[in-house]
Design a protein around this motif. Structure first.
Motif, PDB file in Angstrom:
ATOM      1  N   ALA A 366      -1.218  -3.309   0.782  1.00 49.80           N
ATOM      2  CA  ALA A 366       0.161  -3.018   0.385  1.00 49.80           C
ATOM      3  C   ALA A 366       1.074  -4.213   0.644  1.00 49.80           C
ATOM      4  N   LEU A 367       0.929  -4.855   1.798  1.00 41.93           N
ATOM      5  CA  LEU A 367       1.816  -5.976   2.125  1.00 41.93           C
ATOM      6  C   LEU A 367       1.529  -7.188   1.250  1.00 41.93           C
ATOM      7  N   THR A 368       0.286  -7.384   0.837  1.00 39.63           N
ATOM      8  CA  THR A 368      -0.004  -8.472  -0.101  1.00 39.63           C
ATOM      9  C   THR A 368       0.729  -8.241  -1.419  1.00 39.63           C
ATOM     10  N   LEU A 369       0.675  -7.011  -1.928  1.00 45.97           N
ATOM     11  CA  LEU A 369       1.367  -6.695  -3.176  1.00 45.97           C
ATOM     12  C   LEU A 369       2.878  -6.845  -3.030  1.00 45.97           C
ATOM     13  N   VAL A 370       3.433  -6.472  -1.882  1.00 38.73           N
ATOM     14  CA  VAL A 370       4.873  -6.612  -1.646  1.00 38.73           C
ATOM     15  C   VAL A 370       5.283  -8.077  -1.719  1.00 38.73           C
TER      16      VAL A 370
END
Length: 617
Positions: A366-370
């Motif tokens: 999720a944080l990579t996509l953010v």
């Protein structure tokens, strides 16, 4: 201070799990993960300052890439939060084994976790609000406990040679083990997403978010590093009976401290009476912090699932509100049941490491996509006003790319890849749950007659029964930024309507750039003008208890910018002032042309505000 438990409590459960892979390099893994997650938190804060939304990472991905990326991000966030709640509840039970020793065994620990999860889920469903003063107190206690543990370590177990010896025993961890230690260390900071919520909660985001973010990002990794060092000094790496390297920090009960690593520091205090008292105190406070972490994870999961339901990414039941309590009771109940199943299942296979790796897998994805979304928005919308912007920018084709987000995205992607390669069981469970979610998403969208990427309007769910039906949720007020004056009559009408209908209010300050000029041309005083508009709007909103978000766009076509922003913000009402923004006749005619285009092309309601009169178009 109220945000600290969500940011720093993960270290209580991460240290022993990281030591199982990192051995003597455990402090280095914790520090590296802290740096990477600090970069991710800064990117998240920038994104949420532009688009404050309860959907969090899912909403940001939707603004950048669309519906499918939004669902993937939101679903990964929900799954990670379920694992976070389960792991926090399990470790809370393990720490409480100081008071009742059976809780330290697998079955009893799972039973204790079930009790914790049932309690926090019931509190969330019943709508028992967490007091801001209580959260601030927990933040102070959390910070104090960590500082106390570091101090105890420095006083009673400060032996730097033990850290050096831990690196010299046998061989250092393999590259694969070190990467896995770094990935698992992310659970110590996965709560850093709460930093992204600061723009939603701050009274003055332009002024308050930066110092609060800096304080949290400085304290959490440094304290985690300190705790990693003192635990390693208290329980150094030694040669095991079978020839391998080991440490009590990585071993489970009854002889090891993996399941309650902070107690390993306390047990090294030489004074028996003092050590016993500290053992009970630290166990109680750490367990309380972990219960708060489990509660926050479940509540946040309910919020995100409800947001996905409102945007036709999950069935509408996910967003259903209780008719009296007005809480997303179905989403909370499902999340709690999933966390309970995970807490019980880990006792049968995989143990605590399985849950931690599932959490890390989803959080890192999720944080990579953010961060990729924030980078993409820097490219596609360089002129958008960012109340909080990451420091440093690389000039690129008239834009400023954020190296902090680039480095953070690479770091989280590497950590996620390490879990894919080396964490077999966790990878299989996490990947299967993601694929199941995608299959369900595709089937539900097909049932609605929508493509996977077709954008839809938010369908907010109002409680039935005695609740107030919401006629609209978001209103947009466009203003010409160079004018620098806030039309108080328009804003007064808007905040009164917002207060009556529980709506949010967005002010779009736009700047028209003439043809032939660069879109990023320097305009003297523009930023100061936007900040004055935002401050004046906040002052009016505070009188009515309404939070007003201000954004800014550069455009060559004001009407197109207004309509585009209204669609992006899912506004149900656009409020326009009829008599122009400047006293000149030329500007009045131009603005009236914009009004006519907006009225003709808008799919939303348009309200025309004249002095002392409002007419709905």
């Amino acid at each position: 201070m109220a945000a600290y438990p969500g940011v720093g409590s993960g270290v209580y459960l991460a240290v022993g799990l990281v030591a199982a892979h990192g051995l003597g390099l455990t402090p280095a893994a914790l520090l590296l993960a802290g740096i990477v997650f600090a970069a991710a938190a800064l990117a998240y804060a920038e994104g949420m300052s532009m688009f404050p939304d309860t959907g969090g990472a899912a909403a940001l991905a939707r603004h950048a890439f669309g519906e499918l990326a939004s669902f993937v991000t939101g679903w990964a966030t929900c799954l990670g939060l379920v694992a976070a709640a389960a792991l926090a509840a399990l470790f809370a039970a393990q720490y409480l084994s100081v008071f009742r020793s059976p809780l330290g065994s697998g079955g009893w620990a799972a039973a204790g976790a079930v009790v914790v999860l049932s309690f926090v889920a019931a509190a969330a469903i019943l709508g028992l609000e967490r007091s801001l003063h209580l959260e601030s107190l927990m933040g102070v206690l959390d910070l104090s406990v960590q500082a106390l543990l570091v101090l105890l370590g420095l006083v009673f177990v400060f032996r730097p040679e033990q850290v050096r010896a831990s690196l010299e025993v046998g061989s250092a961890p393999s590259v694969g083990q070190l990467l896995l230690a770094f990935a698992v260390a992310s659970v110590a900071y996965a709560g850093l997403e709460s930093i992204g919520d600061l723009p939603l909660e701050a009274r003055d985001p332009e002024r308050d978010v930066r110092p609060a973010t800096a304080a949290l990002l400085a304290s959490a990794p440094l304290l985690a590093l300190g705790l990693g060092l003192v635990t390693l000094m208290a329980m150094p790496v030694v040669r095991g009976a079978h020839g391998g390297d080991t440490t009590l920090l990585a071993q489970g009960p009854p002889h090891g401290y993996r399941d309650f690593p902070m107690l390993g520091i306390v047990d090294r205090v030489p004074l028996q009476v003092l050590a016993t008292g500290l053992r009970y105190l630290v166990a109680l406070l750490v367990a309380a912090a972990l219960v708060v972490l489990a509660s926050a994870a479940l509540r946040r999961c309910g919020q995100v699932a409800g947001w996905l339901g409102e945007h036709h990414q999950l069935p509408r039941r996910a967003a259903a509100l209780h008719p009296e309590l007005e809480t997303p009771y179905q989403a909370l109940a499902v999340a709690a049941v999933a966390a309970i199943v995970l807490a019980v299942a880990q006792d049968l296979s995989g143990g605590l490491s399985l849950v931690a790796e599932i959490w890390a897998y989803q959080a890192l994805a999720a944080l990579t996509l953010v961060q990729v979304a924030v980078i993409w928005l820097r490219i596609t919308e360089p002129g958008r006003f960012r109340p909080f912007a990451m420091p440093i920018g690389w000039p690129f084709d008239g834009r400023r790319l954020p190296p902090v987000a680039v480095a953070g995205a690479l770091g989280t992607a590497i950590g996620w890849s390490a879990l894919v390669v080396f964490a077999g069981a966790a990878r299989d469970v996490a990947t299967a749950s993601m694929l199941a979610g995608l299959a369900g998403y595709a089937a539900y969208r097909r049932h609605l007659g929508l493509s996977l990427s077709e954008r839809t309007q938010r369908e907010a769910v109002a409680p039935v029964g005695h609740g107030i039906e919401v006629e609209f949720q978001t209103m947009l007020i466009p203003l010409n930024a160079p004018g620098g004056e806030l039309p108080s009559d328009v804003v007064e009408v808007a905040v009164q309507l917002a207060a009556e209908r529980r709506a949010s209010l967005v002010i779009l300050a736009f700047t028209e750039i003439p043809l032939g000029e660069e879109m990023d041309m320097e305009i003297d005083g523009l930023d100061a003008s936007v900040e004055r508009l935002a401050a004046a709007a906040r002052a009016i909103g505070e009188r009515y208890g309404i939070r007003i978000h201000t954004t800014h766009l550069r455009t060559r076509d004001a009407a197109e910018a207004i309509l585009g922003e209204a669609a992006r913000r899912e506004s149900q009402v656009i409020l326009l002032r009829a008599n122009g923004l400047e006293p000149t006749a030329r500007r009045r005619v131009a603005y009236d042309h914009v009004v006519r285009r907006v009225v003709a092309d808008a799919t939303q309601r348009v309200m025309i505000i004249r002095p002392e009169q409002a007419v709905r178009a």
